[in-house]
Design a protein around this motif. Structure first.
Motif, PDB file in Angstrom:
ATOM      1  N   ALA A 151       0.825  -1.203   0.000  1.00 25.29           N
ATOM      2  CA  ALA A 151       0.000   0.000   0.000  1.00 25.29           C
ATOM      3  C   ALA A 151       0.861   1.256   0.000  1.00 25.29           C
ATOM      4  O   ALA A 151       0.520   2.265  -0.647  1.00 25.29           O
ATOM      5  CB  ALA A 151      -0.939  -0.006   1.201  1.00 25.29           C
ATOM      6  N   ALA A 152       1.990   1.195   0.714  1.00 30.60           N
ATOM      7  CA  ALA A 152       2.908   2.343   0.704  1.00 30.60           C
ATOM      8  C   ALA A 152       3.478   2.565  -0.694  1.00 30.60           C
ATOM      9  O   ALA A 152       3.579   3.707  -1.167  1.00 30.60           O
ATOM     10  CB  ALA A 152       4.040   2.113   1.706  1.00 30.60           C
ATOM     11  N   LEU A 153       3.841   1.470  -1.378  1.00 32.97           N
ATOM     12  CA  LEU A 153       4.336   1.600  -2.753  1.00 32.97           C
ATOM     13  C   LEU A 153       3.233   2.105  -3.687  1.00 32.97           C
ATOM     14  O   LEU A 153       3.482   2.918  -4.578  1.00 32.97           O
ATOM     15  CB  LEU A 153       4.866   0.245  -3.241  1.00 32.97           C
ATOM     16  CG  LEU A 153       6.088  -0.305  -2.497  1.00 32.97           C
ATOM     17  CD1 LEU A 153       6.422  -1.706  -2.997  1.00 32.97           C
ATOM     18  CD2 LEU A 153       7.283   0.623  -2.677  1.00 32.97           C
ATOM     19  N   GLY A 154       2.007   1.608  -3.460  1.00 37.36           N
ATOM     20  CA  GLY A 154       0.887   2.095  -4.256  1.00 37.36           C
ATOM     21  C   GLY A 154       0.614   3.567  -4.010  1.00 37.36           C
ATOM     22  O   GLY A 154       0.158   4.279  -4.919  1.00 37.36           O
ATOM     23  N   GLY A 155       0.894   4.025  -2.795  1.00 41.93           N
ATOM     24  CA  GLY A 155       0.711   5.444  -2.497  1.00 41.93           C
ATOM     25  C   GLY A 155       1.604   6.330  -3.340  1.00 41.93           C
ATOM     26  O   GLY A 155       1.229   7.463  -3.689  1.00 41.93           O
ATOM     27  N   ILE A 156       2.790   5.817  -3.684  1.00 43.29           N
ATOM     28  CA  ILE A 156       3.674   6.588  -4.566  1.00 43.29           C
ATOM     29  C   ILE A 156       3.028   6.746  -5.936  1.00 43.29           C
ATOM     30  O   ILE A 156       3.059   7.825  -6.543  1.00 43.29           O
ATOM     31  CB  ILE A 156       5.044   5.883  -4.683  1.00 43.29           C
ATOM     32  CG1 ILE A 156       5.714   5.800  -3.306  1.00 43.29           C
ATOM     33  CG2 ILE A 156       5.934   6.604  -5.684  1.00 43.29           C
ATOM     34  CD1 ILE A 156       7.010   5.019  -3.307  1.00 43.29           C
ATOM     35  N   ALA A 157       2.424   5.639  -6.431  1.00 49.15           N
ATOM     36  CA  ALA A 157       1.733   5.704  -7.718  1.00 49.15           C
ATOM     37  C   ALA A 157       0.568   6.693  -7.671  1.00 49.15           C
ATOM     38  O   ALA A 157       0.325   7.434  -8.628  1.00 49.15           O
ATOM     39  CB  ALA A 157       1.239   4.316  -8.120  1.00 49.15           C
ATOM     40  N   LEU A 158      -0.151   6.706  -6.552  1.00 53.01           N
ATOM     41  CA  LEU A 158      -1.258   7.652  -6.407  1.00 53.01           C
ATOM     42  C   LEU A 158      -0.758   9.085  -6.414  1.00 53.01           C
ATOM     43  O   LEU A 158      -1.404   9.985  -6.989  1.00 53.01           O
ATOM     44  CB  LEU A 158      -2.022   7.367  -5.111  1.00 53.01           C
ATOM     45  CG  LEU A 158      -2.861   6.088  -5.048  1.00 53.01           C
ATOM     46  CD1 LEU A 158      -3.541   5.983  -3.691  1.00 53.01           C
ATOM     47  CD2 LEU A 158      -3.900   6.067  -6.161  1.00 53.01           C
ATOM     48  N   GLU A 159       0.370   9.314  -5.761  1.00 54.79           N
ATOM     49  CA  GLU A 159       0.916  10.660  -5.702  1.00 54.79           C
ATOM     50  C   GLU A 159       1.341  11.133  -7.092  1.00 54.79           C
ATOM     51  O   GLU A 159       1.119  12.289  -7.463  1.00 54.79           O
ATOM     52  CB  GLU A 159       2.117  10.696  -4.747  1.00 54.79           C
ATOM     53  CG  GLU A 159       2.714  12.064  -4.538  1.00 54.79           C
ATOM     54  CD  GLU A 159       1.775  13.025  -3.824  1.00 54.79           C
ATOM     55  OE1 GLU A 159       1.941  14.248  -4.000  1.00 54.79           O
ATOM     56  OE2 GLU A 159       0.864  12.554  -3.104  1.00 54.79           O
ATOM     57  N   LEU A 160       1.946  10.228  -7.890  1.00 58.82           N
ATOM     58  CA  LEU A 160       2.354  10.587  -9.247  1.00 58.82           C
ATOM     59  C   LEU A 160       1.141  10.754 -10.157  1.00 58.82           C
ATOM     60  O   LEU A 160       1.146  11.589 -11.061  1.00 58.82           O
ATOM     61  CB  LEU A 160       3.292   9.514  -9.807  1.00 58.82           C
ATOM     62  CG  LEU A 160       4.640   9.371  -9.085  1.00 58.82           C
ATOM     63  CD1 LEU A 160       5.409   8.189  -9.628  1.00 58.82           C
ATOM     64  CD2 LEU A 160       5.456  10.649  -9.210  1.00 58.82           C
ATOM     65  N   ASP A 161       0.105   9.924  -9.926  1.00 55.40           N
ATOM     66  CA  ASP A 161      -1.177  10.025 -10.630  1.00 55.40           C
ATOM     67  C   ASP A 161      -0.992  10.101 -12.151  1.00 55.40           C
ATOM     68  O   ASP A 161      -1.530  10.983 -12.826  1.00 55.40           O
ATOM     69  CB  ASP A 161      -1.956  11.242 -10.141  1.00 55.40           C
ATOM     70  CG  ASP A 161      -3.415  11.224 -10.618  1.00 55.40           C
ATOM     71  OD1 ASP A 161      -3.925  10.114 -10.881  1.00 55.40           O
ATOM     72  OD2 ASP A 161      -4.014  12.311 -10.731  1.00 55.40           O
TER      73      ASP A 161
END
Length: 426
Positions: A153-163
């Protein structure tokens, strides 16, 4: 507390945990990013996404039983490897689909393979781990899964931030790769005794679990208790935002609290379950604790300064995760102990279908109860947990009574022999 409470003993338990850790990291990223990928990149509406997931998990709940039966006949190790590879392939398909029909097909493949993989892995655990240690090993796996999901989920959060499309594609590609890596880890496991992994086993009486009414009742009660899953992922975030004065970051705080608590204490909780009697008591106590948690969650909507609902929600989350760990410890023991030794795959597929059904009906049922009825809805939900927990004991006694004479089945609802002191960390 020691690493022995988190890291399973050497041998099959540790290898199984490593496999689950590997693909749960990918799943954590998938759960965080997938819906936004489906909507922003593929261009689907929320209705289309919801409909596809509903159809997919419905098919998955049905597919788990025959795929588990296949694991009984062909060997759980080979089928678990195959299902892990197929799940990775299904996620890889999502990287390329841009239309709804192809998306629906990929989602259905994904959910069916996930349910088949869960059944095969449970059957593999039952085949490689002695009965007295299955619940303990399952607790280690649950702790491992939670740790992996948190990291993913933390790694996925990076993807969300980059969007960006690239970031979402990377997150899903990582998830597909983790299932391939998990298949490689499962390959390191020995072939379970008595199974070649390549030859069909005798057909026996086929899908006997479908005619096992006591086990069906136990599975139904377990499914009701599993409604806590959409409660955490769907209902609480909406409740906190719409009905309380708590800050928005409370949602993340409660999820982190839940995950860390399971990682640290699930094995300790499971050590208290030593047989069907203690497992039934654990589920009954879980029903009581879940009722208390629902009462606390209801109080969080009473208003007051922002710190007050935040404090109430934190207490409620701690009570809820305590009930969750009690339920897991008792439920795993019941699911394994009441299944015939040579039919663990189909029985685990049937028992595990409760997870898919809870995901299928839970969001609509619980949002209607809690968000529409408020405090009354929380009380109804708590009463539902309590009723299912209390009913589990007589249901287990009924199921155990019918298994006294069958080969490979439990002979009593009494406790297992006490465990030795050989467990890591003792």
């Amino acid at each position: 507390m020691g690493l022995g409470r988190i890291i399973p003993p050497q041998g099959p338990p540790r290898t199984l945990a490593l496999a689950q850790l590997t693909n749960s990291v990918g799943d954590g990223a998938y759960y965080v990013c997938s819906v936004l990928y489906f909507s922003h990149v593929i261009g689907l509406s929320p209705t289309q996404i919801g409909a596809a997931l509903t159809v997919g998990w419905a098919l998955g709940a049905v597919a788990g039983v025959p795929l588990g039966h296949l694991a009984d006949r062909r060997g759980p190790r080979g089928i678990a490897i195959l299902m892990s590879l197929a799940t990775g392939a299904a996620i890889a398909c999502l990287l390329f689909v841009r239309g709804y029909p192809a998306f629906l097909a990929a989602v259905c493949l994904y959910t069916c393979c996930q349910c088949g993989l869960a059944a095969a892995r449970q059957a593999l655990l039952a085949a490689l781990v002695e009965p007295a240690r299955r619940t303990e090993t399952r607790a280690y796996l649950q702790s491992t899964v939670n740790a992996g999901l948190a990291l993913g989920a933390a790694l996925g959060g990076i993807a969300l931030e980059l969007d960006s499309e690239g970031s979402y594609l990377t997150a899903l590609a990582m998830d597909a790769l983790t299932f391939v890596l998990a298949a490689g880890v499962l390959w390191r496991l020995p072939v379970p005794p008595g199974r070649s992994g390549t030859e069909d086993r005798p057909a026996g009486s086929g899908l006997t679990v479908l005619r096992d009414r006591p086990y069906a009742l136990v599975s139904l009660l377990n499914m009701v208790m599993l409604l806590y899953m959409p409660l955490l992922s769907v209902v609480l975030p909406l409740w906190i935002v719409e009905r309380t004065e708590a800050p928005g970051w409370t949602v993340s705080a409660l999820l982190v609290l839940n995950t860390l608590t399971v990682v640290l204490f699930q094995v300790r909780m499971a050590s208290r379950v030593t047989g069907l009697r203690s497992a039934s008591r654990a589920v009954r106590h879980a029903g009581v604790v879940m009722l208390l948690a629902c009462l606390c969650f209801a109080l969080s909507g009473a208003g007051g300064p922002a710190w007050l609902p935040l404090l109430v929600l934190l207490v409620a989350a701690l009570v809820q995760v305590f009930g969750e760990m009690l339920l897991g410890s008792g439920s795993w023991e019941i699911g394994f102990a009441l299944a015939p030794a040579d039919k663990q795959g189909q029985y685990q597929g049937f028992y595990g279908a409760g997870t898919a059904v809870a995901r299928l009906i839970g969001p609509l049922l619980l949002t209607t109860l809690v968000l529409s009825w408020g405090t009354g809805g929380w009380l109804v939900l708590g009463a539902l947990f309590l009723a299912a927990g209390v009913a589990m004991e007589p249901a287990v006694r009924w199921a155990a009574a019918g298994r006294a004479d069958g080969p490979g089945r439990v002979t009593s609802a009494g406790p297992r022999p006490a465990r030795g002191r050989s467990r890591v960390g003792d």
